[in-house]
Enzyme design. Structure first.
Site, PDB file in Angstrom:
ATOM      1  N   ARG A 128      -3.087  10.144 -10.235  1.00 44.26           N
ATOM      2  CA  ARG A 128      -2.083   9.367  -9.509  1.00 44.26           C
ATOM      3  C   ARG A 128      -0.685   9.878  -9.861  1.00 44.26           C
ATOM      4  NH1 ARG A 128      -1.403   5.731  -5.372  1.00 44.26           N
ATOM      5  NH2 ARG A 128      -0.416   3.786  -5.970  1.00 44.26           N
ATOM      6  N   THR A 404      -3.885   7.691   3.908  1.00 47.14           N
ATOM      7  CA  THR A 404      -4.603   8.136   2.720  1.00 47.14           C
ATOM      8  C   THR A 404      -5.849   8.819   3.245  1.00 47.14           C
ATOM      9  OG1 THR A 404      -3.819   6.269   1.413  1.00 47.14           O
ATOM     10  CG2 THR A 404      -5.874   7.206   0.705  1.00 47.14           C
ATOM     11  N   ASP A 446       4.604   1.853  -3.873  1.00 44.08           N
ATOM     12  CA  ASP A 446       3.458   1.086  -4.361  1.00 44.08           C
ATOM     13  C   ASP A 446       3.802   0.282  -5.611  1.00 44.08           C
ATOM     14  OD1 ASP A 446       1.588   1.434  -2.431  1.00 44.08           O
ATOM     15  OD2 ASP A 446       0.502   3.054  -3.409  1.00 44.08           O
ATOM     16  N   SER A 475      -2.496   0.960  -7.356  1.00 43.26           N
ATOM     17  CA  SER A 475      -3.141   1.489  -6.149  1.00 43.26           C
ATOM     18  C   SER A 475      -4.301   0.584  -5.718  1.00 43.26           C
ATOM     19  CB  SER A 475      -3.684   2.881  -6.458  1.00 43.26           C
ATOM     20  OG  SER A 475      -4.457   3.364  -5.390  1.00 43.26           O
ATOM     21  N   GLY A 496      -6.470   3.086   3.765  1.00 40.26           N
ATOM     22  CA  GLY A 496      -6.161   1.789   4.390  1.00 40.26           C
ATOM     23  C   GLY A 496      -5.340   0.849   3.534  1.00 40.26           C
ATOM     24  N   GLY A 497      -4.673   1.366   2.487  1.00 42.15           N
ATOM     25  CA  GLY A 497      -3.821   0.517   1.650  1.00 42.15           C
ATOM     26  C   GLY A 497      -4.613  -0.653   1.091  1.00 42.15           C
TER      27      GLY A 497
HETATM   28  O1  DON Z   1      -2.624   3.803  -3.528  1.00 41.98           O
HETATM   29  C1  DON Z   1      -2.610   2.991  -2.611  1.00 41.98           C
HETATM   30  O2  DON Z   1      -3.226   1.946  -2.640  1.00 41.98           O
HETATM   31  C2  DON Z   1      -1.838   3.321  -1.347  1.00 41.98           C
HETATM   32  N1  DON Z   1      -0.815   4.272  -1.656  1.00 41.98           N
HETATM   33  C3  DON Z   1      -2.796   3.848  -0.351  1.00 41.98           C
HETATM   34  C4  DON Z   1      -2.152   4.050   0.976  1.00 41.98           C
HETATM   35  C5  DON Z   1      -3.144   4.077   2.051  1.00 41.98           C
HETATM   36  O3  DON Z   1      -4.311   3.944   1.867  1.00 41.98           O
HETATM   37  C6  DON Z   1      -2.635   4.209   3.397  1.00 41.98           C
HETATM   38  N2  DON Z   1      -3.740   4.536   4.287  1.00 41.98           N
HETATM   39  N3  DON Z   1      -4.084   4.251   5.307  1.00 41.98           N
END
Ligand code: DON
Length: 595
Positions: A128, A404, A446, A475, A496-497
């Site tokens: 990370r 992501t 984040d 994350s 997908g955050g």
């Molecule tokens: O690490 C994380 O949780 C976020 N930076 C991930 C971002 C993400 O999955 C966006 N995607 N669609």
């Protein structure tokens, strides 16, 4: 009848490939009488693109699944050359940095969970991004403590953390790699140097992000050179090819020292960014103990902090084990009610207790304990939506972000790799470092950038995840492996955050509790509740009756477009199965691995 509808839909979908609106209207008409829980699978593809994956991939000697078919082909090639799953994963990570620039990266970071056959052990590595040394707690606040411009943490030079991908891949190669490092970069260099075809899906993405990708001239000259005529064009990234060549011949030093590090520092200085050569030289990936748990007799191996994903997957599975889930109709209001309530508890804990374990004592044991699961189980009232504010007062979740990517590899030796890495938002910070082709992340967003103070979306963060020098932002990425009888059962993960955690959870439940086929488990609609905002999200569609039932329970229901993309590999009776999620149509799994 259902079959006819499916066939009809497939033809329709091909004919009106790019007309999403008409497609949706016709689909709604065709399926208006459908039962909520048994909608035909083809209904679900509302993307308007023909997905690369047409049927489940099979292979005896391995399987690769990624979000771009070219990266999948590279992974396969490495396995066919005799490489192992680690080699293939490294090659995939570098290839995605070229062919999937919206998320694949060398300017970002991620996590990798592994099962190693030789040592019969599970491992995980945290690569990370880290906050630069000059970062500080209030860096996105005004002097009076009010929130500054949200864009500073999401766009431009100040939004980037120190990238971890190259160091992460280097570490994995040192520990487990079998082919020479330079061999693993060859294809990425080839596609950067010689270009690759822009797919219709990528074309739309590049068009949609025209504004973001046009702000900085360096970025524009690479990604918007052909705007708006991307059709039948190739994307060339010559500077990136040079950077990859340096990494190929010098190893991780090719990125963290010398010309590239110097370029990053210079560009940052010129544009108000914080990352220095010292930050780059000091960057360290960390081997961390993976989190291991048991769900209905299966061993779940997943990522621990600074990802919140694994902790909450285990927490939710512990609670859900108290329910006979397969006695419910899948995605029925009753089933959604149980998932929704469990998710609310997990995400409320996330907002308060999760952060970088090197800086904050994350109560992993407590959150993942059976006793706590029982407490949550007891507090859930089936048939009722408990308002989020009654579940946990105070802290809100961070804002959702948009891009992501996940990839998984299984090899003939029995090694399994599951990795999720990211630039955070689509195309990260929008910054390409001059002369290097490196698209930088905006992972600083984040962090809870405004502790205690609502940002423009009315969201709050917590102390556990406040900004500090060298700290890693929290994350949701959840690369996960599930084993049965000491063999792979399946491996999964998603972008997908905040929705990653709920998507991975449902992927696990679909396979274990509902015994779905891989294709079905990938295609069925997903739901999401993240405690705050107090909204139950459902993908694509809900029929009136189910909607009413959920509203009567107290839910505020929102239909939304899909934001996750599950990449799963399954193993059964000596064969691997793979399926690339059509939600990102270039995703593709393949098992064409030679004997
Ligand atoms: O690490 C994380 O949780 C976020 N930076 C991930 C971002 C993400 O999955 C966006 N995607 N669609």
């Amino acid at each position: 009848m259902e079959k006819q509808i499916i066939n009809g839909l497939k033809i329709l979908q091909m004919k009106i490939k790019y007309n999403k609106f008409i497609f949706l209207v016709i689909l709604t008409f065709l399926t208006s009488g459908a039962v909520f829980s048994s909608l035909p699978i083809a209904y679900l593809n509302t993307s308007g693109y023909e997905p690369a994956q047409q049927e489940t991939a099979q292979g005896k000697n391995g399987m690769v699944t990624t979000q771009h078919f070219l990266a999948t082909a590279v992974g396969e090639k490495i396995l066919n050359q005799g490489g192992n799953a680690y080699d293939a994963s490294i090659a995939i990570a570098f290839t995605l940095a070229v062919v999937l620039p919206r998320a694949g990266n060398i300017g970002g970071g991620g996590f990798m969970v592994m099962y190693d056959k030789d040592t019969d052990n599970a491992y995980s590595i945290d690569y990370r991004e880290k906050a630069p040394a000059l970062a500080y707690k209030d860096m996105y606040l005004n002097d009076d403590g009010t929130f500054n411009d949200k864009k500073l943490s999401t766009f431009g030079y100040l939004s980037s953390g120190v990238p971890g991908t190259v160091a992460g891949m280097w570490e994995v190669h040192k520990k487990f790699g079998s082919l020479p490092w330079s061999e693993l970069l060859k294809d990425a260099i080839y596609y950067a140097e010689n270009g690759f075809n822009i797919t219709p899906y990528m074309e739309d993405v590049l068009k949609n992000y025209n504004q973001k990708l046009s702000y900085y001239p360096e970025t524009k000259s690479i990604f918007q050179k052909d705007f708006p005529n991307f059709t039948n064009k190739k994307l060339f990234q010559k500077d990136l090819a040079n950077t990859l060549n340096r990494i190929s011949s010098e190893g991780k030093k090719g990125f963290y020292e010398g010309y590239v590090a110097e370029s990053i520092e210079n560009d940052m200085k010129k544009n108000g960014g914080l990352i220095t050569k010292a930050d780059l030289k000091n960057y360290n990936p960390v081997w961390r103990l993976p989190l291991i748990s048991n769900y209905r007799g299966n061993k779940v191996i997943t990522m621990g902090p600074p990802s919140s994903g694994g902790v909450h997957i285990i927490q939710m599975l512990n609670v859900l084990e108290n329910y006979q889930l397969n006695s419910y109709v899948h995605n029925s209001p009753e089933y959604i009610n149980i998932l929704g309530e469990v998710m609310k508890h997990a995400y409320s804990d996330r907002s308060k207790y999760l952060g970088d374990p090197d800086f904050f004592d994350v109560p992993i044991k407590k959150i993942t304990s059976e006793t706590y699961a029982e407490e949550i189980h007891q507090s859930i009232k089936v048939g009722i939506s408990t308002p989020s504010e009654d579940i946990h007062p105070g802290m809100f979740l961070q804002q959702e972000s948009h891009e992501t990517t996940h990839f998984s590899v299984a090899d003939r030796f029995g090694n399994i790799v599951s990795s999720t890495y990211t630039l955070n938002s689509t195309f990260g910070s929008g910054v390409v470092i001059e002369g290097t082709g490196i698209l930088m992340n905006n992972e600083m967003d984040d962090f809870s950038s405004a502790p205690g103070i609502p940002n423009q979306f009315g969201l709050l963060g917590s102390e556990a995840n406040e900004i500090a020098p060298y700290k890693r932002p929290l994350s949701s990425m959840t690369p996960t492996i599930v084993m049965k009888d000491n063999e792979l059962f399946f491996t999964t993960g998603s972008p997908g955050g905040a929705r990653i955690i709920s998507a991975v959870l449902q992927s696990i439940l679909n396979i274990i509790d509902f015994e779905m086929s891989l294709e079905e488990a990938t295609k069925v609609r997903r739901i999401h509740h993240q405690w705050q905002p107090d909204v139950l999200e459902i993908e694509y569609y809900i029929d009136d009756k189910a909607n009413k039932e959920l509203i009567d329970m107290g839910y505020s229901v929102k239909i939304r477009r899909p934001l996750t993309c599950i990449q799963t590999i399954m193993y059964k009776d000596g064969k691997y199965y793979g399926y690339g999620d059509f939600r990102r149509p270039d995703a593709y799994a393949s098992g064409n691995i030679n004997d």
